[in-house]
Design a protein around this motif. Sequence first.
Motif, PDB file in Angstrom:
ATOM      1  N   VAL A  35       0.868  -1.191   0.000  1.00 24.59           N
ATOM      2  CA  VAL A  35       0.000   0.000   0.000  1.00 24.59           C
ATOM      3  C   VAL A  35       0.901   1.236   0.000  1.00 24.59           C
ATOM      4  O   VAL A  35       1.852   1.329   0.774  1.00 24.59           O
ATOM      5  CB  VAL A  35      -0.956   0.008   1.211  1.00 24.59           C
ATOM      6  N   GLY A  36       0.622   2.153  -0.927  1.00 18.23           N
ATOM      7  CA  GLY A  36       1.419   3.369  -1.063  1.00 18.23           C
ATOM      8  C   GLY A  36       2.531   3.267  -2.096  1.00 18.23           C
ATOM      9  O   GLY A  36       3.180   4.254  -2.410  1.00 18.23           O
ATOM     10  N   VAL A  73      -4.889 -11.803  -8.199  1.00 18.93           N
ATOM     11  CA  VAL A  73      -4.686 -10.744  -7.208  1.00 18.93           C
ATOM     12  C   VAL A  73      -5.046  -9.428  -7.874  1.00 18.93           C
ATOM     13  O   VAL A  73      -4.505  -9.082  -8.927  1.00 18.93           O
ATOM     14  CB  VAL A  73      -3.219 -10.677  -6.715  1.00 18.93           C
ATOM     15  N   TYR A  74      -5.986  -8.723  -7.268  1.00 16.22           N
ATOM     16  CA  TYR A  74      -6.322  -7.381  -7.730  1.00 16.22           C
ATOM     17  C   TYR A  74      -5.424  -6.375  -7.022  1.00 16.22           C
ATOM     18  O   TYR A  74      -5.221  -6.464  -5.811  1.00 16.22           O
ATOM     19  CB  TYR A  74      -7.770  -7.026  -7.388  1.00 16.22           C
ATOM     20  N   VAL A  75      -4.898  -5.428  -7.779  1.00 15.65           N
ATOM     21  CA  VAL A  75      -4.145  -4.316  -7.212  1.00 15.65           C
ATOM     22  C   VAL A  75      -4.963  -3.062  -7.508  1.00 15.65           C
ATOM     23  O   VAL A  75      -5.041  -2.614  -8.649  1.00 15.65           O
ATOM     24  CB  VAL A  75      -2.731  -4.209  -7.821  1.00 15.65           C
ATOM     25  N   PHE A  76      -5.607  -2.536  -6.476  1.00 21.64           N
ATOM     26  CA  PHE A  76      -6.419  -1.332  -6.614  1.00 21.64           C
ATOM     27  C   PHE A  76      -5.527  -0.120  -6.485  1.00 21.64           C
ATOM     28  O   PHE A  76      -4.687  -0.043  -5.577  1.00 21.64           O
ATOM     29  CB  PHE A  76      -7.514  -1.291  -5.547  1.00 21.64           C
ATOM     30  N   THR A  77      -5.699   0.843  -7.389  1.00 21.67           N
ATOM     31  CA  THR A  77      -4.853   2.034  -7.382  1.00 21.67           C
ATOM     32  C   THR A  77      -5.691   3.301  -7.275  1.00 21.67           C
ATOM     33  O   THR A  77      -6.898   3.288  -7.551  1.00 21.67           O
ATOM     34  CB  THR A  77      -4.022   2.130  -8.670  1.00 21.67           C
ATOM     35  N   ASP A  78      -5.001   4.361  -6.915  1.00 20.61           N
ATOM     36  CA  ASP A  78      -5.647   5.671  -6.949  1.00 20.61           C
ATOM     37  C   ASP A  78      -5.413   6.269  -8.339  1.00 20.61           C
ATOM     38  O   ASP A  78      -4.849   5.606  -9.227  1.00 20.61           O
ATOM     39  CB  ASP A  78      -5.140   6.574  -5.820  1.00 20.61           C
ATOM     40  N   GLU A  79      -5.811   7.518  -8.516  1.00 17.62           N
ATOM     41  CA  GLU A  79      -5.683   8.158  -9.831  1.00 17.62           C
ATOM     42  C   GLU A  79      -4.232   8.393 -10.242  1.00 17.62           C
ATOM     43  O   GLU A  79      -3.938   8.624 -11.409  1.00 17.62           O
ATOM     44  CB  GLU A  79      -6.486   9.465  -9.884  1.00 17.62           C
ATOM     45  N   LYS A  80      -3.293   8.276  -9.309  1.00 22.71           N
ATOM     46  CA  LYS A  80      -1.869   8.452  -9.621  1.00 22.71           C
ATOM     47  C   LYS A  80      -1.150   7.124  -9.840  1.00 22.71           C
ATOM     48  O   LYS A  80       0.059   7.096 -10.024  1.00 22.71           O
ATOM     49  CB  LYS A  80      -1.180   9.221  -8.492  1.00 22.71           C
ATOM     50  N   GLY A  81      -1.894   5.996  -9.791  1.00 18.24           N
ATOM     51  CA  GLY A  81      -1.287   4.694  -9.995  1.00 18.24           C
ATOM     52  C   GLY A  81      -0.596   4.143  -8.768  1.00 18.24           C
ATOM     53  O   GLY A  81       0.258   3.267  -8.869  1.00 18.24           O
ATOM     54  N   ILE A  82      -1.009   4.618  -7.591  1.00 18.41           N
ATOM     55  CA  ILE A  82      -0.431   4.157  -6.335  1.00 18.41           C
ATOM     56  C   ILE A  82      -1.402   3.158  -5.690  1.00 18.41           C
ATOM     57  O   ILE A  82      -2.612   3.368  -5.691  1.00 18.41           O
ATOM     58  CB  ILE A  82      -0.198   5.354  -5.377  1.00 18.41           C
ATOM     59  N   VAL A  83      -0.869   2.078  -5.145  1.00 22.65           N
ATOM     60  CA  VAL A  83      -1.689   1.025  -4.517  1.00 22.65           C
ATOM     61  C   VAL A  83      -2.472   1.630  -3.347  1.00 22.65           C
ATOM     62  O   VAL A  83      -1.886   2.240  -2.454  1.00 22.65           O
ATOM     63  CB  VAL A  83      -0.824  -0.153  -4.042  1.00 22.65           C
ATOM     64  N   SER A  84      -3.799   1.444  -3.387  1.00 21.33           N
ATOM     65  CA  SER A  84      -4.663   2.067  -2.391  1.00 21.33           C
ATOM     66  C   SER A  84      -5.301   1.084  -1.412  1.00 21.33           C
ATOM     67  O   SER A  84      -5.863   1.494  -0.409  1.00 21.33           O
ATOM     68  CB  SER A  84      -5.776   2.861  -3.096  1.00 21.33           C
ATOM     69  N   GLU A  85      -5.223  -0.221  -1.708  1.00 23.52           N
ATOM     70  CA  GLU A  85      -5.769  -1.259  -0.825  1.00 23.52           C
ATOM     71  C   GLU A  85      -4.779  -2.414  -0.743  1.00 23.52           C
ATOM     72  O   GLU A  85      -3.982  -2.597  -1.653  1.00 23.52           O
ATOM     73  CB  GLU A  85      -7.104  -1.798  -1.363  1.00 23.52           C
ATOM     74  N   VAL A  86      -4.856  -3.192   0.316  1.00 23.74           N
ATOM     75  CA  VAL A  86      -3.955  -4.329   0.486  1.00 23.74           C
ATOM     76  C   VAL A  86      -4.240  -5.378  -0.596  1.00 23.74           C
ATOM     77  O   VAL A  86      -5.360  -5.914  -0.646  1.00 23.74           O
ATOM     78  CB  VAL A  86      -4.117  -4.958   1.889  1.00 23.74           C
ATOM     79  N   PRO A  87      -3.255  -5.672  -1.460  1.00 17.59           N
ATOM     80  CA  PRO A  87      -3.451  -6.740  -2.436  1.00 17.59           C
ATOM     81  C   PRO A  87      -3.514  -8.100  -1.737  1.00 17.59           C
ATOM     82  O   PRO A  87      -2.692  -8.410  -0.869  1.00 17.59           O
ATOM     83  CB  PRO A  87      -2.207  -6.650  -3.312  1.00 17.59           C
ATOM     84  N   THR A  88      -4.508  -8.900  -2.129  1.00 18.75           N
ATOM     85  CA  THR A  88      -4.741 -10.207  -1.522  1.00 18.75           C
ATOM     86  C   THR A  88      -5.187 -11.188  -2.600  1.00 18.75           C
ATOM     87  O   THR A  88      -5.957 -10.813  -3.488  1.00 18.75           O
ATOM     88  CB  THR A  88      -5.843 -10.117  -0.443  1.00 18.75           C
TER      89      THR A  88
END
Length: 90
Positions: A35-36, A73-88
């Motif tokens: 995350v981050g 595994v989903y990697v959720f990002t914000d609008e800047k392409g930064i991981v916003s949730e814990v990938p699981t």
Amino acid sequence: MVGASWPHYPPCVSEACTNAACCGQEFKYVWPELVGKPASEAAATISKNNPAVTVLILKPGFIRLANFCCNRVYVFTDEKGIVSEVPTVG
């Protein structure tokens, strides 16, 4: 969303598993430390830690599939392409 590019979803594999810990077995299955971090860095780390999964980077507004899959595994990002949730795995 006109002109949107839909992510490619791999065929789902879960056998008898219904949670991430069951899927993990010999591989890592959760990455809170990502995350981050930039999504591309997160995807590379996940692929290295668990070669049995396909990593799908989801931008804001994309909807994940509701079914549980041990090979995804989903990697959720914000609008800047930064991981916003814990990938699981799942």
